[in-house]
Each structure stands twice: as C-alpha cells, then as structure tokens.
Design a protein around this motif. Structure first.
Motif, PDB file in Angstrom:
ATOM      1  N   VAL A   1      -7.098  -3.266   6.269  1.00  0.00           N
ATOM      2  CA  VAL A   1      -5.977  -3.459   5.340  1.00  0.00           C
ATOM      3  C   VAL A   1      -6.223  -4.475   4.441  1.00  0.00           C
ATOM      4  CG1 VAL A   1      -3.588  -4.153   5.249  1.00  0.00           C
ATOM      5  CG2 VAL A   1      -4.390  -2.512   7.088  1.00  0.00           C
ATOM      6  N   LEU A   2      -6.870  -5.465   4.740  1.00  0.00           N
ATOM      7  CA  LEU A   2      -7.034  -6.518   3.771  1.00  0.00           C
ATOM      8  C   LEU A   2      -7.927  -5.827   2.628  1.00  0.00           C
ATOM      9  CD1 LEU A   2      -7.206  -9.527   2.700  1.00  0.00           C
ATOM     10  CD2 LEU A   2      -9.075  -9.861   4.179  1.00  0.00           C
ATOM     11  N   GLY A   3      -8.978  -5.072   2.750  1.00  0.00           N
ATOM     12  CA  GLY A   3      -9.835  -4.649   1.845  1.00  0.00           C
ATOM     13  C   GLY A   3      -9.134  -3.401   0.984  1.00  0.00           C
ATOM     14  N   LEU A   4      -8.231  -2.751   1.701  1.00  0.00           N
ATOM     15  CA  LEU A   4      -7.188  -1.812   0.954  1.00  0.00           C
ATOM     16  C   LEU A   4      -6.544  -2.468   0.002  1.00  0.00           C
ATOM     17  CD1 LEU A   4      -6.518   0.863   3.789  1.00  0.00           C
ATOM     18  CD2 LEU A   4      -8.071   1.137   1.849  1.00  0.00           C
ATOM     19  N   VAL A   5      -5.514  -3.467   0.474  1.00  0.00           N
ATOM     20  CA  VAL A   5      -4.600  -4.304  -0.366  1.00  0.00           C
ATOM     21  C   VAL A   5      -5.318  -5.126  -1.346  1.00  0.00           C
ATOM     22  CG1 VAL A   5      -4.249  -6.378   0.794  1.00  0.00           C
ATOM     23  CG2 VAL A   5      -2.300  -5.407  -0.146  1.00  0.00           C
ATOM     24  N   ARG A   6      -6.446  -5.523  -1.072  1.00  0.00           N
ATOM     25  CA  ARG A   6      -7.147  -6.114  -2.289  1.00  0.00           C
ATOM     26  C   ARG A   6      -7.688  -4.978  -3.486  1.00  0.00           C
ATOM     27  NH1 ARG A   6     -11.140 -10.143   1.137  1.00  0.00           N
ATOM     28  NH2 ARG A   6      -9.609 -12.207   1.064  1.00  0.00           N
ATOM     29  N   GLN A   7      -7.922  -3.884  -3.040  1.00  0.00           N
ATOM     30  CA  GLN A   7      -8.366  -2.908  -4.215  1.00  0.00           C
ATOM     31  C   GLN A   7      -7.119  -2.662  -5.091  1.00  0.00           C
ATOM     32  OE1 GLN A   7     -10.855  -1.784  -5.531  1.00  0.00           O
ATOM     33  NE2 GLN A   7     -11.347   0.325  -5.464  1.00  0.00           N
ATOM     34  N   ARG A   8      -5.928  -2.416  -4.020  1.00  0.00           N
ATOM     35  CA  ARG A   8      -4.575  -2.055  -4.908  1.00  0.00           C
ATOM     36  C   ARG A   8      -4.219  -3.129  -5.683  1.00  0.00           C
ATOM     37  NH1 ARG A   8      -1.447  -0.092  -7.172  1.00  0.00           N
ATOM     38  NH2 ARG A   8       0.576   0.677  -6.925  1.00  0.00           N
ATOM     39  N   ALA A   9      -4.443  -4.325  -5.217  1.00  0.00           N
ATOM     40  CA  ALA A   9      -3.981  -5.483  -6.353  1.00  0.00           C
ATOM     41  C   ALA A   9      -4.993  -5.263  -7.406  1.00  0.00           C
ATOM     42  CB  ALA A   9      -4.096  -6.774  -5.654  1.00  0.00           C
ATOM     43  N   ARG A  10      -6.072  -5.367  -7.324  1.00  0.00           N
ATOM     44  CA  ARG A  10      -7.328  -5.234  -8.283  1.00  0.00           C
ATOM     45  C   ARG A  10      -7.004  -4.362  -9.178  1.00  0.00           C
ATOM     46  NH1 ARG A  10     -11.347  -4.545  -5.212  1.00  0.00           N
ATOM     47  NH2 ARG A  10     -11.581  -7.008  -5.132  1.00  0.00           N
ATOM     48  N   LEU A  11      -6.534  -3.051  -8.813  1.00  0.00           N
ATOM     49  CA  LEU A  11      -6.399  -1.867  -9.732  1.00  0.00           C
ATOM     50  C   LEU A  11      -5.035  -2.063 -10.568  1.00  0.00           C
ATOM     51  CD1 LEU A  11      -7.665   1.297  -7.793  1.00  0.00           C
ATOM     52  CD2 LEU A  11      -8.843   0.003  -9.602  1.00  0.00           C
ATOM     53  N   ALA A  12      -4.145  -2.755  -9.881  1.00  0.00           N
ATOM     54  CA  ALA A  12      -2.917  -2.911 -10.443  1.00  0.00           C
ATOM     55  C   ALA A  12      -2.843  -4.366 -11.373  1.00  0.00           C
ATOM     56  CB  ALA A  12      -1.653  -3.334  -9.585  1.00  0.00           C
ATOM     57  N   GLY A  13      -4.034  -4.930 -11.405  1.00  0.00           N
ATOM     58  CA  GLY A  13      -3.965  -6.142 -12.153  1.00  0.00           C
ATOM     59  C   GLY A  13      -3.142  -7.390 -11.517  1.00  0.00           C
ATOM     60  N   CYS A  14      -3.314  -7.193 -10.324  1.00  0.00           N
ATOM     61  CA  CYS A  14      -2.499  -8.337  -9.446  1.00  0.00           C
ATOM     62  C   CYS A  14      -3.177  -8.992  -8.472  1.00  0.00           C
ATOM     63  CB  CYS A  14      -1.301  -7.608  -8.810  1.00  0.00           C
ATOM     64  SG  CYS A  14      -0.216  -6.684  -9.783  1.00  0.00           S
ATOM     65  N   LEU A  15      -4.483  -8.999  -8.739  1.00  0.00           N
ATOM     66  CA  LEU A  15      -5.389  -9.747  -7.778  1.00  0.00           C
ATOM     67  C   LEU A  15      -5.786 -11.191  -8.334  1.00  0.00           C
ATOM     68  CD1 LEU A  15      -6.934  -9.557  -5.115  1.00  0.00           C
ATOM     69  CD2 LEU A  15      -8.799  -8.863  -6.520  1.00  0.00           C
ATOM     70  N   GLY A  16      -5.266 -12.177  -7.900  1.00  0.00           N
ATOM     71  CA  GLY A  16      -5.502 -13.646  -8.149  1.00  0.00           C
ATOM     72  C   GLY A  16      -7.120 -13.892  -8.212  1.00  0.00           C
TER      73      GLY A  16
ATOM     74  N   LEU B   1       0.946  -1.272   0.088  1.00  0.00           N
ATOM     75  CA  LEU B   1       0.077   0.118  -0.053  1.00  0.00           C
ATOM     76  C   LEU B   1       0.841   1.342  -0.074  1.00  0.00           C
ATOM     77  CD1 LEU B   1      -2.690  -0.951   2.656  1.00  0.00           C
ATOM     78  CD2 LEU B   1      -3.059  -0.695   0.375  1.00  0.00           C
ATOM     79  N   THR B   2       2.032   1.330   0.506  1.00  0.00           N
ATOM     80  CA  THR B   2       2.646   2.301   0.668  1.00  0.00           C
ATOM     81  C   THR B   2       4.093   2.309  -0.001  1.00  0.00           C
ATOM     82  OG1 THR B   2       3.929   1.439   2.558  1.00  0.00           O
ATOM     83  CG2 THR B   2       2.018   2.739   3.019  1.00  0.00           C
ATOM     84  N   GLY B   3       4.561   1.299  -0.315  1.00  0.00           N
ATOM     85  CA  GLY B   3       6.096   1.320  -0.998  1.00  0.00           C
ATOM     86  C   GLY B   3       7.175   1.289  -0.150  1.00  0.00           C
ATOM     87  N   ALA B   4       6.800   1.352   1.103  1.00  0.00           N
ATOM     88  CA  ALA B   4       7.921   1.406   2.201  1.00  0.00           C
ATOM     89  C   ALA B   4       8.536   0.159   2.390  1.00  0.00           C
ATOM     90  CB  ALA B   4       7.277   1.733   3.627  1.00  0.00           C
ATOM     91  N   THR B   5       9.934   0.215   2.865  1.00  0.00           N
ATOM     92  CA  THR B   5      10.593  -1.093   3.255  1.00  0.00           C
ATOM     93  C   THR B   5      10.174  -1.369   4.630  1.00  0.00           C
ATOM     94  OG1 THR B   5      12.276   0.207   4.457  1.00  0.00           O
ATOM     95  CG2 THR B   5      12.400  -0.103   1.878  1.00  0.00           C
ATOM     96  N   LEU B   6      10.626  -2.803   5.068  1.00  0.00           N
ATOM     97  CA  LEU B   6      10.450  -3.359   6.432  1.00  0.00           C
ATOM     98  C   LEU B   6      11.017  -2.161   7.456  1.00  0.00           C
ATOM     99  CD1 LEU B   6      11.585  -7.110   6.232  1.00  0.00           C
ATOM    100  CD2 LEU B   6       9.412  -5.885   6.597  1.00  0.00           C
ATOM    101  N   GLU B   7      11.942  -1.637   7.332  1.00  0.00           N
ATOM    102  CA  GLU B   7      12.495  -0.604   8.240  1.00  0.00           C
ATOM    103  C   GLU B   7      11.880   0.490   8.327  1.00  0.00           C
ATOM    104  OE1 GLU B   7      16.988   1.128   9.416  1.00  0.00           O
ATOM    105  OE2 GLU B   7      16.277   1.214   7.198  1.00  0.00           O
ATOM    106  N   GLU B   8      11.351   1.156   7.170  1.00  0.00           N
ATOM    107  CA  GLU B   8      10.501   2.130   7.364  1.00  0.00           C
ATOM    108  C   GLU B   8       9.093   2.043   7.869  1.00  0.00           C
ATOM    109  OE1 GLU B   8      12.260   4.324   3.174  1.00  0.00           O
ATOM    110  OE2 GLU B   8      10.632   2.797   3.137  1.00  0.00           O
ATOM    111  N   ILE B   9       8.647   0.758   7.651  1.00  0.00           N
ATOM    112  CA  ILE B   9       7.328   0.615   8.375  1.00  0.00           C
ATOM    113  C   ILE B   9       7.313   0.187   9.660  1.00  0.00           C
ATOM    114  CG2 ILE B   9       5.357  -1.289   8.270  1.00  0.00           C
ATOM    115  CD1 ILE B   9       6.050  -1.913   5.254  1.00  0.00           C
ATOM    116  N   ALA B  10       8.317  -0.367  10.249  1.00  0.00           N
ATOM    117  CA  ALA B  10       8.698  -0.728  11.467  1.00  0.00           C
ATOM    118  C   ALA B  10       8.838   0.381  12.460  1.00  0.00           C
ATOM    119  CB  ALA B  10       9.503  -1.758  11.858  1.00  0.00           C
ATOM    120  N   THR B  11       9.369   1.349  11.882  1.00  0.00           N
ATOM    121  CA  THR B  11       9.610   2.505  12.770  1.00  0.00           C
ATOM    122  C   THR B  11       9.192   4.055  12.536  1.00  0.00           C
ATOM    123  OG1 THR B  11      11.519   3.320  10.983  1.00  0.00           O
ATOM    124  CG2 THR B  11      12.319   1.716  12.668  1.00  0.00           C
ATOM    125  N   SER B  12       8.358   3.922  11.453  1.00  0.00           N
ATOM    126  CA  SER B  12       7.336   5.111  11.083  1.00  0.00           C
ATOM    127  C   SER B  12       6.216   5.452  12.046  1.00  0.00           C
ATOM    128  CB  SER B  12       6.895   5.221   9.744  1.00  0.00           C
ATOM    129  OG  SER B  12       5.898   5.866   9.630  1.00  0.00           O
TER     130      SER B  12
END
Length: 325
Positions: free
Chosen positions: A310-325, A217-228
C-alpha cells in the motif's frame, strides 16, 4: 500563560478560538490568505450548531512573538523539518512543545527504555534537525481526535471530537502536562494526561496508517473502507502488521482490531485527511503515517508485506498527482 499554535489551520484554529475564549494569551502562526483573513476578521469557528469568533494575535513571524510557555505544533508532519529552525525565537528554557500531529512522532524513542532509546526516526526527522532544534526534553505527546476543516480563509468547521490526549515521553504526570490539561479543559476539551502516551499514539495510528492511504487510492470514505469486503481485508492485514510492530516495541492495545475498525465505520461518510489533501492538490502525509511504520517494522524485524504494498501504491498515486513531498 503564553500559548503559541504553530501552523494554525483547521485543528490549530479550533484550539485558538477555544483557548482565546477561555482567556488564554494565544498567538496563531499561519500564512497566506488564511492568515490575512484571521488578521482582518478574527477566527470564526462553526461548532455544534453555534458560531464563535475570536481575535487572537495572528502572525507569520515567530521573532515578533517571543518565548512561549507552550508551543502547540499543528502542522502536517512533513511540513515541520523545513521550518523548524524558524521556531527558535519561541523556545525558552522552560518552553514545552506539544506534538499535535498524526503519525509516529519525531521524539518516539526519547526515554523509551530498551535497545533503541533515543534513536531518531528517519521517516519523520530525516537529518535529525527537529531533534536538535526543538530538543526532545521539550516534547509533550498529543493524540488529536477532533476533525475540522478550513471551509474558507479564517473560517473553521468543527465536525466532531473534543479529545486531545497528552503525555510525557517518560510517562510522568508532569506539572507542565497537568497545567496544559487544565487549560484545555477550561476551553471545553477533554485532555487527560496519560502515563503511556505511546499506547494512545498507536491506537490512532492503527487507523491512520491503513484508512488514509486506502482512501487516497480508492476515493472511499471511512465507512466504505471499513465495511467493504474489498478493502476491509487490506485494512486488517495492515493493522495486524502494525500491531505486531507496536507490541515488539512494548505497546499494549486497550482495544482489539475489530473494535478499532468498527469505530472508524461509525464515523460514517467522512473523507480522511489524506483524501482531502489529494483532492486539494496538497502534499500527502505519507511518511509519518505509513513510511515510519515500515521503518519501525524493519527495526524490530517484523515483516510488513501489506504495508509495503500500500505504501508503494500511495506514493505512486501521490507522485502522479504532484502531491508527493
């Protein structure tokens, strides 16, 4: 001992090279340019500043391989139901199938004492085809900690990690688990046999269910997500809900939430597999990592508002990117 690695991408390639170098009879099942490159040039592994090349048997045809002692499945979870019927030629009476995939495994409730024993997990095995084809009695649990990337067809970069935790669904220290542990040890991995493999699955899943979708959803790395201060509170809420679900199912966590988040931060500027898949236009591994946790929450009556959002948001993100199975 015959070992087949089904879905030999990054993790499968790492296993294939190391096991072949250790003298095991290894077959890699793959497809496309990656398979063609491995057939032509072998499998190249860059690890720890060294380069290794192995030439295991590589194919896309399980029928040409025959019955194996171990089949190590290193596919993404959503890729298994469509192809599971193709695995039948590999499965004999004594074949063990190692579920070396992230997320809630399809066999999760097999021999789990309690009201849900032998229940199927619809999020990862929608019509029960994996359970019926492989058979839960063949399943060995496996928690995968190495991080690898296919940097070119037939070429694997091993970034970090050497642990593959193994365990039987019934908690026994079986001969087959110990045999595989020994083989992996000779290949340079740490592969202890755990009597409570579900505990280990949840420690890994704890991070995957939160860091992976947030990274997509954000494009962030593990370090960025864990510390932001913007994303860490979301991680905490998701992990708290998951812990309540797991404990209702009898799981005990050996570390606390703070230590798990700190461990993710310590990995540094690493992109999660879900973010890598999104950037590459591949199907995202959403159901096994997040949807299945929501499903288990419903099963044990634990509310999951943060996970649901978060599940709803990431499914929408995947759907719009053509990456939803």
């Amino acid at each position: 001992m015959k070992i087949c690695i089904y879905g030999a991408g990054a993790i499968g390639g790492l296993l294939g090279v190391r096991l072949a170098k250790a003298g095991e009879e290894v077959t890699l099942i793959a497809r496309g340019p990656h398979l063609e490159a491995m057939r032509k040039n072998g499998v190249t592994l860059h690890s720890g500043g060294e380069t290794f090349v192995a030439h295991p048997h590589c194919t896309d045809d399980p029928e040409a391989v025959g019955v194996q002692d171990f089949v190590i499945v290193t596919l993404k979870a959503h890729s298994l139901p469509p192809i599971v019927s193709q695995m039948r030629p590999l499965l004999g009476e004594g074949t063990a199938v190692v579920n070396a995939m992230n997320g809630v495994p399809w066999w999760y409730f097999y021999k789990l004492s309690g009201p849900w024993q032998d229940k199927r997990v619809a999020s990862v095995d929608p019509d029960g085809c994996i359970w019926e084809t492989i058979g839960p009695e063949r399943a060995i649990g496996c928690v995968v900690y190495p991080a690898c990337t296919v940097i070119a067809p037939g070429v694997i970069a091993h970034e970090y990690g050497d642990r593959f935790l193994l365990g039987e669904p019934d908690g026994s220290r079986s001969e087959r688990c110990l045999t595989l542990s020994t083989a992996l040890g000779k290949a340079g991995f740490k592969a202890p046999v755990r009597t409570e493999i579900r505990n280990e699955i949840w420690v890994k899943l704890w991070g995957n269910l939160s860091f992976n979708p947030i990274s997509a959803l954000t494009g962030a790395t593990l370090e960025e997500i864990a510390t932001s201060p913007d994303t860490q509170p979301v991680v905490r809420r998701m992990m708290g809900e998951a812990q309540a679900i797991a404990e209702r199912l009898g799981v005990t966590f050996a570390i606390d939430l703070d230590k798990r988040i700190a461990g993710a931060a310590a990995v540094g500027p690493h992109k999660t597999s879900m973010l890598q898949d999104l950037e590459a236009g591949r199907t995202l591994e959403i159901d096994a990592l997040v949807g299945a946790v929501q499903e288990l929450g419903r099963l044990v009556d634990v509310p999951t508002p943060a996970i649901d959002t978060v599940l709803g948001l990431v499914r929408q993100r995947a759907r719009l990117a053509g990456c939803l199975g």
